[in-house]
Design a protein around this motif. Sequence first.
Motif, mmCIF file in Angstrom:
data_model
loop_
_atom_site.group_PDB
_atom_site.id
_atom_site.type_symbol
_atom_site.label_atom_id
_atom_site.label_comp_id
_atom_site.label_asym_id
_atom_site.label_seq_id
_atom_site.Cartn_x
_atom_site.Cartn_y
_atom_site.Cartn_z
ATOM 1 N N LEU A 12 -29.665 -4.437 30.724
ATOM 2 C CA LEU A 12 -29.931 -5.764 31.274
ATOM 3 C C LEU A 12 -30.823 -6.566 30.339
ATOM 4 O O LEU A 12 -30.597 -7.757 30.098
ATOM 5 C CB LEU A 12 -30.601 -5.643 32.650
ATOM 6 N N ASN A 13 -31.845 -5.916 29.801
ATOM 7 C CA ASN A 13 -32.748 -6.596 28.868
ATOM 8 C C ASN A 13 -32.013 -6.988 27.596
ATOM 9 O O ASN A 13 -32.258 -8.055 27.026
ATOM 10 C CB ASN A 13 -33.942 -5.694 28.527
ATOM 11 N N ARG A 14 -31.104 -6.132 27.149
ATOM 12 C CA ARG A 14 -30.379 -6.433 25.918
ATOM 13 C C ARG A 14 -29.450 -7.636 26.093
ATOM 14 O O ARG A 14 -29.374 -8.502 25.214
ATOM 15 C CB ARG A 14 -29.572 -5.211 25.467
ATOM 16 N N PHE A 15 -28.751 -7.710 27.215
ATOM 17 C CA PHE A 15 -27.757 -8.765 27.410
ATOM 18 C C PHE A 15 -28.287 -9.973 28.178
ATOM 19 O O PHE A 15 -27.649 -11.020 28.198
ATOM 20 C CB PHE A 15 -26.516 -8.200 28.099
ATOM 21 N N GLY A 16 -29.434 -9.825 28.819
ATOM 22 C CA GLY A 16 -30.077 -10.970 29.444
ATOM 23 C C GLY A 16 -29.727 -11.223 30.895
ATOM 24 O O GLY A 16 -30.457 -11.900 31.595
ATOM 25 N N SER A 17 -28.581 -10.691 31.342
ATOM 26 C CA SER A 17 -28.189 -10.878 32.742
ATOM 27 C C SER A 17 -27.160 -9.831 33.127
ATOM 28 O O SER A 17 -26.469 -9.262 32.264
ATOM 29 C CB SER A 17 -27.596 -12.269 32.966
ATOM 30 N N ALA A 18 -27.050 -9.595 34.430
ATOM 31 C CA ALA A 18 -26.064 -8.632 34.916
ATOM 32 C C ALA A 18 -24.645 -9.096 34.598
ATOM 33 O O ALA A 18 -23.783 -8.293 34.224
ATOM 34 C CB ALA A 18 -26.236 -8.432 36.421
ATOM 35 N N GLU A 20 -23.601 -10.952 32.093
ATOM 36 C CA GLU A 20 -23.300 -10.783 30.672
ATOM 37 C C GLU A 20 -23.064 -9.315 30.339
ATOM 38 O O GLU A 20 -22.171 -8.987 29.553
ATOM 39 C CB GLU A 20 -24.463 -11.340 29.840
ATOM 40 N N LEU A 21 -23.844 -8.433 30.944
ATOM 41 C CA LEU A 21 -23.637 -7.003 30.731
ATOM 42 C C LEU A 21 -22.252 -6.586 31.212
ATOM 43 O O LEU A 21 -21.506 -5.929 30.476
ATOM 44 C CB LEU A 21 -24.711 -6.198 31.467
ATOM 45 N N GLU A 22 -21.895 -6.972 32.425
ATOM 46 C CA GLU A 22 -20.603 -6.566 32.989
ATOM 47 C C GLU A 22 -19.445 -7.081 32.136
ATOM 48 O O GLU A 22 -18.407 -6.427 32.018
ATOM 49 C CB GLU A 22 -20.465 -7.079 34.424
ATOM 50 N N ALA A 23 -19.619 -8.240 31.528
ATOM 51 C CA ALA A 23 -18.560 -8.828 30.699
ATOM 52 C C ALA A 23 -18.291 -7.993 29.451
ATOM 53 O O ALA A 23 -17.217 -8.105 28.847
ATOM 54 C CB ALA A 23 -18.938 -10.247 30.291
ATOM 55 N N HIS A 24 -19.260 -7.157 29.050
ATOM 56 C CA HIS A 24 -19.117 -6.327 27.852
ATOM 57 C C HIS A 24 -18.662 -4.893 28.172
ATOM 58 O O HIS A 24 -18.568 -4.067 27.253
ATOM 59 C CB HIS A 24 -20.436 -6.270 27.085
ATOM 60 N N LEU A 25 -18.383 -4.611 29.438
ATOM 61 C CA LEU A 25 -18.037 -3.245 29.831
ATOM 62 C C LEU A 25 -16.557 -3.122 30.177
ATOM 63 O O LEU A 25 -15.967 -4.048 30.740
ATOM 64 C CB LEU A 25 -18.888 -2.814 31.032
#
Length: 224
Positions: A12-18, A20-25
């Motif tokens: 979460l800290n790396r991508f800034g938001s949940a 944005e994280l989910e979009a990379h998975l």
Amino acid sequence: MRDYKWLHEYCLNRFGSAAELEAHLPVPKTPAQLRKISDDRYLSTMALRVFRAGLKHSLVDAKWPSFEEVFFKFDPEKVVLMSAEHLERLIQDARIIRHLGKLKSVPRNAQFVLDVAHEKGSFGALIADWPVTDIVGLWTYLKKRGHQLGGLSAPRFLRMVGKDTFVPSYDVVAGLNAQKIVDKVPTSQRDLALVQDVFNQWHEQSGGRPMSQISMMLAYTVNH
């Protein structure tokens, strides 16, 4: 070993938001979707993985329409009948990658697909029904019964068809090493069981997040 909460917070800290994280998975297919994949598509993807191993993927992918042609669209009933002489003739076909060992693996894997289909009703039934909490068992099964599916080929094949699996890539192994779990690609039954157990714990702690997503999240902890 740190728990899943740490892994999630790090990403979460790396991508800034949940979001944005989910979009990379990655999003794996459901068991129903895996069952709908026909045996010829499983065989084609299996062959694609075998030929990609050790070669530039874009090179193999560019030639794949020709592979589909010479291997009868990977119909396992037709491919299994290809003789050694037929395969020898394919060595002369410049449209494909002329690697005899890999070419020979295709009819052998066609027989594997047919055998599983006879046992389970379809190859997709095997893939769909195998529990992700023993995904390393499926890797071992594919390696033992299939051809040229050792190393990372089995998990990468599963990822390609959409089956939920973690992949012990360089970054994932580095992440596991940082957590003092294993220090090299797991190959022994002991190390495979250790890694499976860790992913099962994170899977449970996360409320059932797919193994493929946890795998990529772990890779993000070392891949900057």
